[in-house]
Design an enzyme around this catalytic site. Structure first.
Site, mmCIF file in Angstrom:
data_model
loop_
_atom_site.group_PDB
_atom_site.id
_atom_site.type_symbol
_atom_site.label_atom_id
_atom_site.label_comp_id
_atom_site.label_asym_id
_atom_site.label_seq_id
_atom_site.Cartn_x
_atom_site.Cartn_y
_atom_site.Cartn_z
ATOM 1 N N GLU A 64 0.830 -1.213 0.000
ATOM 2 C CA GLU A 64 0.000 0.000 0.000
ATOM 3 C C GLU A 64 0.860 1.257 0.000
ATOM 4 O O GLU A 64 2.015 1.234 0.432
ATOM 5 C CB GLU A 64 -0.907 0.020 1.243
ATOM 6 N N ASP A 65 0.288 2.329 -0.491
ATOM 7 C CA ASP A 65 0.957 3.625 -0.415
ATOM 8 C C ASP A 65 0.746 4.266 0.943
ATOM 9 O O ASP A 65 1.655 4.834 1.523
ATOM 10 C CB ASP A 65 0.479 4.562 -1.542
ATOM 11 N N ASP A 72 -4.601 5.246 6.211
ATOM 12 C CA ASP A 72 -5.198 6.457 6.766
ATOM 13 C C ASP A 72 -6.112 6.033 7.918
ATOM 14 O O ASP A 72 -5.642 5.860 9.051
ATOM 15 C CB ASP A 72 -5.968 7.125 5.608
ATOM 16 N N PHE A 83 -3.643 15.927 4.587
ATOM 17 C CA PHE A 83 -3.906 15.332 3.280
ATOM 18 C C PHE A 83 -2.673 15.467 2.403
ATOM 19 O O PHE A 83 -2.207 16.571 2.154
ATOM 20 C CB PHE A 83 -5.114 15.986 2.612
ATOM 21 N N ARG A 127 -0.568 11.846 -8.786
ATOM 22 C CA ARG A 127 0.044 10.539 -8.549
ATOM 23 C C ARG A 127 1.453 10.478 -9.128
ATOM 24 O O ARG A 127 2.289 9.693 -8.675
ATOM 25 C CB ARG A 127 -0.782 9.420 -9.200
HETATM 26 C C1 PRP Z 1 -6.343 5.505 -0.650
HETATM 27 C C2 PRP Z 1 -4.967 4.956 -0.353
HETATM 28 C C3 PRP Z 1 -5.264 3.701 0.425
HETATM 29 C C4 PRP Z 1 -6.535 4.061 1.191
HETATM 30 C C5 PRP Z 1 -6.209 4.421 2.603
HETATM 31 O O1 PRP Z 1 -6.845 4.819 -1.767
HETATM 32 O O2 PRP Z 1 -4.272 4.662 -1.552
HETATM 33 O O3 PRP Z 1 -5.512 2.627 -0.435
HETATM 34 O O4 PRP Z 1 -7.094 5.208 0.520
HETATM 35 O O5 PRP Z 1 -7.339 4.898 3.270
HETATM 36 P P1 PRP Z 1 -7.942 4.203 4.563
HETATM 37 O O6 PRP Z 1 -6.832 3.719 5.446
HETATM 38 O O7 PRP Z 1 -8.711 5.331 5.212
HETATM 39 O O8 PRP Z 1 -8.855 3.107 4.147
HETATM 40 P P2 PRP Z 1 -8.124 5.333 -2.555
HETATM 41 O O9 PRP Z 1 -9.329 4.677 -1.985
HETATM 42 O O10 PRP Z 1 -8.096 6.824 -2.605
HETATM 43 O O11 PRP Z 1 -7.934 4.753 -4.017
HETATM 44 P P3 PRP Z 1 -6.665 4.993 -4.958
HETATM 45 O O12 PRP Z 1 -5.560 4.156 -4.418
HETATM 46 O O13 PRP Z 1 -7.118 4.541 -6.302
HETATM 47 O O14 PRP Z 1 -6.347 6.468 -4.917
HETATM 48 MG MG MG Z 2 -7.175 7.954 -3.816
HETATM 49 MN MN MN Z 3 -5.379 3.203 -2.558
#
Ligand code: PRP
Ligand code: MG
Ligand code: MN
Length: 181
Positions: free
Chosen positions: A101-102, A105, A154, A167
Site C-alpha cells: 500500500e501507499d 489512513d 492530506f 500521482r
Molecule cells: C487511498 C490509499 C489507500 C486508502 C487508505 O486509496 O491509496 O488505499 O485510501 O485509506 P484508509 O486507510 O482510510 O482506508 P483510494 O481509496 O483513494 O484509491 P486509490 O488508491 O485509487 O487512490
Molecule cells: Mg485515492
Molecule cells: Mn489506494
C-alpha cells in the site's frame, strides 16, 4: 508553464527519502522471508509506485497481482465504504501474501482487505505500506512494514492522488489550499 509541483505547499518526503525508505523495507522483507517466494498484492491505484520500486529493491522471488478497492471517492475524506473494483487473478492457497500500500489512513481499507485475503487460505498475509497516519486510525490493524509515520494531513504524490491527479509526483507533499478550496 504550470508545473504540477507548484500546487504543493510543503514536501514531507523527497524522492531520496522515499527511495531510502523503500530500500530499508526491502531489506527487512528479504531477511524475514528468507528466500521464500512472495506474492505481492498491490492495491490499485495508489500503490503502483511503491510496488514498482519495492519489487525492484527486493532480492526474493516475487510474483505480483493487483486488487482495486476504493474508499475515498474523489474527496479528501475516507468514506469507510470499501468497494471491490477488480479482484485478484491469483489463487492464494498456500501463498505468502504481502499486501503493498501507499498509505494507511483510517485503516478501513486494509482492515477489510486483510481479512478478505486471509479467508482465501494463504500461508501468511502481511502488510507493507510506505506511509501511515497513526492519528487517523479508526481501526487497529497489525502492519508489519511501515516506511514512515506522518501527521494527519492530506498528502499527494508518489501514487497518492487528489481527484486522480498528482500521482505522478516523485515526492510526497501537502496540497496547497488554493487547489481544493
Ligand atoms: C487511498 C490509499 C489507500 C486508502 C487508505 O486509496 O491509496 O488505499 O485510501 O485509506 P484508509 O486507510 O482510510 O482506508 P483510494 O481509496 O483513494 O484509491 P486509490 O488508491 O485509487 O487512490
Ligand atoms: Mg485515492
Ligand atoms: Mn489506494
Amino acid at each position: 508553464t504550470q508545473d504540477v509541483a507548484s500546487d504543493i505547499e510543503h514536501v514531507l518526503l523527497t524522492k531520496e527519502d522515499i527511495q531510502e525508505r523503500i530500500k530499508d523495507l526491502a531489506a527487512r522483507i528479504d531477511a524475514d522471508y528468507e528466500g521464500r517466494d512472495i506474492l505481492l498484492v498491490g492495491v490499485l491505484k495508489g500503490a503502483v509506485m511503491v510496488m514498482a520500486d519495492l519489487a525492484r529493491a527486493l532480492h526474493s522471488h516475487v510474483t505480483m497481482d493487483w486488487m482495486a478497492v476504493s474508499s475515498y471517492g474523489s474527496g479528501t475524506q475516507s468514506s469507510g465504504v470499501v468497494r471491490i473494483l477488480k479482484d485478484l487473478d491469483t489463487d492464494l492457497m498456500g501463498k505468502h501474501v504481502l499486501i503493498v500500500e501507499d498509505i494507511i489512513d483510517s485503516g478501513l481499507t486494509l482492515s477489510w482487505l486483510q481479512s478478505n485475503l486471509r479467508s482465501r487460505g494463504p500461508a501468511s498475509v502481511e502488510i507493507c505500506t510506505l506511509l501511515r497516519k497513526p492519528e487517523a486510525a479508526k481501526v487497529e490493524i497489525d502492519v508489519k512494514y511501515v516506511g514512515e509515520e506522518i501527521p494527519n494531513e492530506f498528502v499527494v504524490g508518489y501514487g497518492l492522488d487528489f481527484a486522480e491527479k498528482y500521482r505522478n509526483l516523485d515526492f510526497v507533499g501537502t496540497l496547497a489550499r488554493h487547489v481544493y478550496e
